[in-house]
Design a protein around this motif. Structure first.
Motif, PDB file in Angstrom:
ATOM      1  N   GLU A 173       0.395  -0.976  -0.299  1.00 30.26           N
ATOM      2  CA  GLU A 173      -0.282  -0.139  -0.025  1.00 30.26           C
ATOM      3  C   GLU A 173       0.691   1.041   0.443  1.00 30.26           C
ATOM      4  O   GLU A 173       1.488   1.446   1.025  1.00 30.26           O
ATOM      5  CB  GLU A 173      -1.003  -0.150   0.992  1.00 30.26           C
ATOM      6  CG  GLU A 173      -2.163   1.037   1.036  1.00 30.26           C
ATOM      7  CD  GLU A 173      -2.602   0.855   2.434  1.00 30.26           C
ATOM      8  OE1 GLU A 173      -3.549   2.038   2.516  1.00 30.26           O
ATOM      9  OE2 GLU A 173      -2.567   0.125   3.221  1.00 30.26           O
ATOM     10  N   ALA A 226       4.917   4.984  -8.596  1.00 28.56           N
ATOM     11  CA  ALA A 226       3.401   4.097  -8.396  1.00 28.56           C
ATOM     12  C   ALA A 226       4.179   2.747  -9.252  1.00 28.56           C
ATOM     13  O   ALA A 226       3.501   2.023  -9.907  1.00 28.56           O
ATOM     14  CB  ALA A 226       2.582   5.116  -9.395  1.00 28.56           C
ATOM     15  N   PHE A 227       4.311   1.436  -8.521  1.00 28.93           N
ATOM     16  CA  PHE A 227       5.060   0.029  -8.901  1.00 28.93           C
ATOM     17  C   PHE A 227       3.028  -0.445  -8.094  1.00 28.93           C
ATOM     18  O   PHE A 227       2.934  -0.697  -7.011  1.00 28.93           O
ATOM     19  CB  PHE A 227       5.762  -0.547  -8.439  1.00 28.93           C
ATOM     20  CG  PHE A 227       6.550   0.142  -9.405  1.00 28.93           C
ATOM     21  CD1 PHE A 227       7.307  -0.750  -9.943  1.00 28.93           C
ATOM     22  CD2 PHE A 227       7.868   1.132  -8.841  1.00 28.93           C
ATOM     23  CE1 PHE A 227       9.021  -0.744 -10.767  1.00 28.93           C
ATOM     24  CE2 PHE A 227       8.324   1.336 -10.163  1.00 28.93           C
ATOM     25  CZ  PHE A 227       9.263   0.634 -11.008  1.00 28.93           C
ATOM     26  N   SER A 228       2.508  -1.128  -8.988  1.00 28.06           N
ATOM     27  CA  SER A 228       1.767  -2.311  -8.086  1.00 28.06           C
ATOM     28  C   SER A 228       2.451  -3.504  -8.335  1.00 28.06           C
ATOM     29  O   SER A 228       4.033  -3.674  -8.192  1.00 28.06           O
ATOM     30  CB  SER A 228       1.272  -2.864  -9.455  1.00 28.06           C
ATOM     31  OG  SER A 228       1.853  -3.329 -10.830  1.00 28.06           O
ATOM     32  N   ARG A 229       2.038  -5.034  -7.420  1.00 26.19           N
ATOM     33  CA  ARG A 229       2.655  -5.903  -7.205  1.00 26.19           C
ATOM     34  C   ARG A 229       3.107  -6.634  -7.934  1.00 26.19           C
ATOM     35  O   ARG A 229       4.501  -6.515  -7.564  1.00 26.19           O
ATOM     36  CB  ARG A 229       1.755  -6.810  -5.848  1.00 26.19           C
ATOM     37  CG  ARG A 229       0.865  -6.889  -4.915  1.00 26.19           C
ATOM     38  CD  ARG A 229       0.058  -7.334  -4.731  1.00 26.19           C
ATOM     39  NE  ARG A 229      -0.556  -6.787  -3.433  1.00 26.19           N
ATOM     40  CZ  ARG A 229      -1.424  -5.744  -2.818  1.00 26.19           C
ATOM     41  NH1 ARG A 229      -2.047  -5.541  -3.776  1.00 26.19           N
ATOM     42  NH2 ARG A 229      -2.288  -5.465  -1.728  1.00 26.19           N
ATOM     43  N   GLY A 231       4.149  -5.215 -11.572  1.00 20.30           N
ATOM     44  CA  GLY A 231       5.186  -4.063 -11.448  1.00 20.30           C
ATOM     45  C   GLY A 231       6.597  -4.443 -10.201  1.00 20.30           C
ATOM     46  O   GLY A 231       7.812  -4.853 -10.753  1.00 20.30           O
ATOM     47  N   ARG A 249       9.231   4.429 -14.472  1.00 24.60           N
ATOM     48  CA  ARG A 249       9.043   4.628 -12.519  1.00 24.60           C
ATOM     49  C   ARG A 249       9.906   4.593 -11.715  1.00 24.60           C
ATOM     50  O   ARG A 249       9.730   4.329 -10.556  1.00 24.60           O
ATOM     51  CB  ARG A 249       8.004   3.625 -12.156  1.00 24.60           C
ATOM     52  CG  ARG A 249       6.249   3.898 -13.384  1.00 24.60           C
ATOM     53  CD  ARG A 249       5.310   3.268 -12.944  1.00 24.60           C
ATOM     54  NE  ARG A 249       4.416   3.597 -13.809  1.00 24.60           N
ATOM     55  CZ  ARG A 249       3.234   2.093 -13.906  1.00 24.60           C
ATOM     56  NH1 ARG A 249       3.264   1.306 -12.984  1.00 24.60           N
ATOM     57  NH2 ARG A 249       2.464   2.862 -14.423  1.00 24.60           N
TER      58      ARG A 249
END
Length: 295
Positions: A173, A226-229, A231, A249
């Motif tokens: 998060e 802003a990295f996702s899981r 990513g 990013r």
């Protein structure tokens, strides 16, 4: 410089490996030192190494026998003095030793360097007024460092770091970061992590800022946005070999002073040692502020 040498041996380093080597270490040190100007201290608890380093004679050599945690205590104990730190790298990460080119040395080679190597100066980092040597990580990597404390004991170095990464991904998060460099905002938005480095690598050799130089008078900064899981998983193979620097990013900066402000308390670590979570981290460099022993 004083001929006195203090060895700070952390028996818990390397997941207890140093403790198993105590007799060998003491015997080898005394064989090579051949001097009465010698003190060997086995640390008893966290913070003991800092006090030993702080009380060592002026101008002396203080040798950290262990990993980055042991080094970190010695760095804090000698920062701002004319003492010099040597390293016998027997930890699970050894990134400070890697920064100095000592991480692949044998025990005897590292010992000879600590006793007889030349004294040089490298930059010293300060985070909220507290010294650090090689690395400061804020955010995801600090959570990873915390997770590493409970990783299986047979995992060391980078495998331990990778195990911990996957362990914390499920709780990802991102906080919102404002990064200020010498009074000017250079990044604002979601942030996976911020690394403010003197050396190029942390986490057991992950080259987060491959071009960082510990003698350039600058803090080298990497901001992962802003990295996702998914990513995070995707960038790992590139990160491990230092091929992540052109990712859109990821953002890189260099400077003498940075302030990282977050919308909530975020964990951090300096030289792998966990700090209390904070909203704000003020970071600056002291050029040539740390004396080190190198070949």
């Amino acid at each position: 410089m004083s001929s006195f040498t203090t060895f700070v041996i952390n028996p818990a380093a390397g997941r207890g490996r140093v403790g198993q080597m105590l007799r060998q270490l003491e015997t080898t040190i005394r064989q090579h030192a051949r001097s009465s100007n010698l003190q060997i201290t086995i640390t008893q608890a966290p913070g003991h190494g800092l006090e030993v380093a702080r009380s060592a004679p002026a101008g002396s050599r203080v040798v950290a026998v262990g990993g980055d945690g042991t080094v970190h205590e010695v760095v804090r104990g000698i920062a701002g003095s004319d003492k010099a730190i040597g390293v016998i790298p027997i930890g699970s990460g050894n990134d400070f030793a890697r920064m100095l080119g000592l991480h692949r040395f044998s025990l005897e080679a590292a010992l000879q360097t600590a006793l007889h190597g030349s004294v040089h100066s490298v930059d010293l980092g300060l985070v909220n007024g507290q010294p650090y040597g090689a690395s400061l990580g804020i955010g995801f990597d600090a959570a990873v460092a915390r997770k590493a404390l409970s990783a299986p004991t047979f995992l060391r170095g980078m495998p331990r770091y990778l195990y911990s990464i996957f362990g914390v991904l499920k709780e990802l998060e991102l906080p919102t970061l404002e990064l200020v460099q010498n009074g000017q905002t250079v990044y604002q938005g979601p942030s996976l992590l911020v690394a403010l480095m003197n050396g190029p690598a942390y986490g057991g050799g992950i080259p987060i800022v491959p071009d960082a130089v510990p003698t350039d008078g600058l803090i080298s900064v990497a901001v992962a946005g802003a990295f996702s899981r998914l990513g995070v998983v995707g960038i790992l193979p590139r990160l491990i070999v230092g091929q992540h620097v052109h990712h859109p990013r990821l953002h890189f900066f260099q400077g003498t002073e940075f302030t990282a402000r977050f919308d909530r308390p975020v964990p951090a670590h300096s030289d792998g040692e966990l700090l209390l979570p904070s909203h704000t981290y003020q970071v600056q460099v002291v050029p040539g502020g740390l004396r080190v022993i190198r070949p």
